[in-house]
Design a protein around this motif. Structure first.
Motif, PDB file in Angstrom:
ATOM      1  N   PHE A  62       0.834  -1.197   0.000  1.00  0.00           N
ATOM      2  CA  PHE A  62       0.000   0.000   0.000  1.00  0.00           C
ATOM      3  C   PHE A  62       0.873   1.252   0.000  1.00  0.00           C
ATOM      4  N   LEU A  63       1.851   1.290   0.896  1.00  0.00           N
ATOM      5  CA  LEU A  63       2.750   2.447   0.946  1.00  0.00           C
ATOM      6  C   LEU A  63       3.520   2.626  -0.359  1.00  0.00           C
ATOM      7  N   TYR A  64       4.015   1.529  -0.905  1.00  0.00           N
ATOM      8  CA  TYR A  64       4.763   1.564  -2.166  1.00  0.00           C
ATOM      9  C   TYR A  64       3.905   2.137  -3.293  1.00  0.00           C
ATOM     10  N   ARG A  65       2.688   1.634  -3.423  1.00  0.00           N
ATOM     11  CA  ARG A  65       1.822   2.095  -4.514  1.00  0.00           C
ATOM     12  C   ARG A  65       1.439   3.559  -4.367  1.00  0.00           C
ATOM     13  N   VAL A  66       1.057   3.967  -3.161  1.00  0.00           N
ATOM     14  CA  VAL A  66       0.681   5.375  -2.953  1.00  0.00           C
ATOM     15  C   VAL A  66       1.879   6.281  -3.238  1.00  0.00           C
ATOM     16  N   ALA A  67       3.043   5.929  -2.726  1.00  0.00           N
ATOM     17  CA  ALA A  67       4.235   6.764  -2.919  1.00  0.00           C
ATOM     18  C   ALA A  67       4.625   6.870  -4.393  1.00  0.00           C
ATOM     19  N   THR A  68       4.634   5.751  -5.101  1.00  0.00           N
ATOM     20  CA  THR A  68       5.068   5.796  -6.500  1.00  0.00           C
ATOM     21  C   THR A  68       4.012   6.430  -7.401  1.00  0.00           C
ATOM     22  N   LEU A  69       2.731   6.210  -7.112  1.00  0.00           N
ATOM     23  CA  LEU A  69       1.688   6.849  -7.922  1.00  0.00           C
ATOM     24  C   LEU A  69       1.662   8.356  -7.682  1.00  0.00           C
ATOM     25  N   THR A  70       1.930   8.774  -6.448  1.00  0.00           N
ATOM     26  CA  THR A  70       1.975  10.207  -6.150  1.00  0.00           C
ATOM     27  C   THR A  70       3.177  10.849  -6.832  1.00  0.00           C
ATOM     28  N   GLY A  71       4.287  10.129  -6.878  1.00  0.00           N
ATOM     29  CA  GLY A  71       5.523  10.679  -7.413  1.00  0.00           C
ATOM     30  C   GLY A  71       5.638  10.721  -8.926  1.00  0.00           C
ATOM     31  N   LEU A  80      -0.880   6.259 -15.132  1.00  0.00           N
ATOM     32  CA  LEU A  80      -2.288   6.471 -14.847  1.00  0.00           C
ATOM     33  C   LEU A  80      -2.600   7.952 -14.984  1.00  0.00           C
ATOM     34  N   ARG A  81      -3.783   8.244 -15.491  1.00  0.00           N
ATOM     35  CA  ARG A  81      -4.253   9.627 -15.603  1.00  0.00           C
ATOM     36  C   ARG A  81      -5.650   9.719 -15.003  1.00  0.00           C
ATOM     37  N   ASP A  82      -5.970  10.869 -14.421  1.00  0.00           N
ATOM     38  CA  ASP A  82      -7.281  11.035 -13.807  1.00  0.00           C
ATOM     39  C   ASP A  82      -8.348  11.336 -14.863  1.00  0.00           C
ATOM     40  N   GLN A  83      -9.566  11.625 -14.406  1.00  0.00           N
ATOM     41  CA  GLN A  83     -10.688  11.824 -15.330  1.00  0.00           C
ATOM     42  C   GLN A  83     -10.503  13.023 -16.247  1.00  0.00           C
ATOM     43  N   HIS A  84      -9.576  13.917 -15.899  1.00  0.00           N
ATOM     44  CA  HIS A  84      -9.298  15.084 -16.737  1.00  0.00           C
ATOM     45  C   HIS A  84      -8.032  14.904 -17.576  1.00  0.00           C
ATOM     46  N   GLY A  85      -7.372  13.767 -17.424  1.00  0.00           N
ATOM     47  CA  GLY A  85      -6.141  13.516 -18.167  1.00  0.00           C
ATOM     48  C   GLY A  85      -4.888  13.970 -17.450  1.00  0.00           C
ATOM     49  N   ARG A 135      -2.024  13.936 -14.210  1.00  0.00           N
ATOM     50  CA  ARG A 135      -1.368  12.938 -13.363  1.00  0.00           C
ATOM     51  C   ARG A 135      -2.025  12.908 -11.989  1.00  0.00           C
ATOM     52  N   PHE A 136      -1.858  11.801 -11.296  1.00  0.00           N
ATOM     53  CA  PHE A 136      -2.435  11.636  -9.965  1.00  0.00           C
ATOM     54  C   PHE A 136      -1.745  12.526  -8.942  1.00  0.00           C
ATOM     55  N   ASP A 137      -2.528  13.052  -8.023  1.00  0.00           N
ATOM     56  CA  ASP A 137      -1.978  13.695  -6.839  1.00  0.00           C
ATOM     57  C   ASP A 137      -2.069  12.676  -5.693  1.00  0.00           C
ATOM     58  N   PHE A 138      -1.702  13.091  -4.476  1.00  0.00           N
ATOM     59  CA  PHE A 138      -1.704  12.161  -3.346  1.00  0.00           C
ATOM     60  C   PHE A 138      -3.084  11.554  -3.103  1.00  0.00           C
ATOM     61  N   GLY A 139      -4.121  12.380  -3.097  1.00  0.00           N
ATOM     62  CA  GLY A 139      -5.472  11.892  -2.831  1.00  0.00           C
ATOM     63  C   GLY A 139      -5.928  10.858  -3.856  1.00  0.00           C
ATOM     64  N   GLN A 140      -5.662  11.128  -5.116  1.00  0.00           N
ATOM     65  CA  GLN A 140      -6.042  10.177  -6.168  1.00  0.00           C
ATOM     66  C   GLN A 140      -5.226   8.902  -6.067  1.00  0.00           C
ATOM     67  N   ALA A 141      -3.939   9.027  -5.772  1.00  0.00           N
ATOM     68  CA  ALA A 141      -3.083   7.846  -5.607  1.00  0.00           C
ATOM     69  C   ALA A 141      -3.579   6.997  -4.446  1.00  0.00           C
ATOM     70  N   PHE A 142      -3.946   7.646  -3.346  1.00  0.00           N
ATOM     71  CA  PHE A 142      -4.459   6.930  -2.178  1.00  0.00           C
ATOM     72  C   PHE A 142      -5.764   6.211  -2.522  1.00  0.00           C
ATOM     73  N   LEU A 143      -6.704   6.913  -3.154  1.00  0.00           N
ATOM     74  CA  LEU A 143      -7.987   6.297  -3.508  1.00  0.00           C
ATOM     75  C   LEU A 143      -7.826   5.159  -4.505  1.00  0.00           C
ATOM     76  N   HIS A 144      -6.946   5.331  -5.491  1.00  0.00           N
ATOM     77  CA  HIS A 144      -6.728   4.271  -6.473  1.00  0.00           C
ATOM     78  C   HIS A 144      -6.128   3.046  -5.796  1.00  0.00           C
ATOM     79  N   THR A 145      -5.169   3.255  -4.909  1.00  0.00           N
ATOM     80  CA  THR A 145      -4.547   2.149  -4.182  1.00  0.00           C
ATOM     81  C   THR A 145      -5.558   1.474  -3.261  1.00  0.00           C
ATOM     82  N   LEU A 146      -6.406   2.253  -2.614  1.00  0.00           N
ATOM     83  CA  LEU A 146      -7.448   1.686  -1.765  1.00  0.00           C
ATOM     84  C   LEU A 146      -8.413   0.829  -2.587  1.00  0.00           C
ATOM     85  N   GLY A 147      -8.824   1.333  -3.742  1.00  0.00           N
ATOM     86  CA  GLY A 147      -9.701   0.554  -4.623  1.00  0.00           C
ATOM     87  C   GLY A 147      -9.037  -0.723  -5.102  1.00  0.00           C
TER      88      GLY A 147
END
Length: 149
Positions: free
Chosen positions: A65-74, A88-93, A95-107
């Protein structure tokens, strides 16, 4: 007044090259990421004199979980995704920020916790035009081949 840059997701009908090979790349990236996570777990196991083996699934969950959130945020991609030249790109195209990385990893984590959900996610990645899994559909995100720098 400054404006944020406006991004859009590539349209698979007009820009199919962004989605070419994405399901296979996601699988290969997952394998690479699993190897990296296991390698990150080794020091923790050694520091606990291998008593961490009793908690191995929880340790894997925590480190992963930590690895995915950190690398997706970075960089909007895990190391495996970067090696596969995708992100990965968000609904607007964007890059992910921390919140999106966290939610994607949680999902992603919840999908693995409930195997039928993960199986549905895999089928969706193989059959939808944007190769989206359950978490991607819920968030409106997509995995695409990396754009030129």
């Amino acid at each position: 007044m400054t404006t944020q840059p406006r991004y859009i997701q590539p349209d698979p009908a007009f820009q199919p090259e962004f989605y070419a090979g994405i399901p296979t790349k996601r699988l290969l990236a997952w394998v690479i990421d699993t190897i990296v996570i296991i390698a990150l777990m080794v020091p923790a196991l050694l520091m606990t004199f291998l008593t961490g083996l009793f908690f191995l699934p929880l340790l894997y969950l925590f480190v992963g979980f930590l690895y995915r959130v950190a690398t997706l945020t970075g960089g909007s991609a895990t190391l495996g995704m970067r090696m596969m030249s995708m992100e990965l790109r968000d609904q607007h195209g964007a890059r992910f920020d921390f919140g999106q990385a966290f939610l994607h990893t949680l999902g992603y984590t919840l999908s693995w916790a409930f195997m039928p959900a993960q199986l549905v996610s895999i089928v969706l990645m193989l059959t939808t035009e944007r190769a989206q899994g359950l978490t991607d559909i819920f968030m409106g995100s997509v995995a695409i081949n990396r754009r030129g720098l």
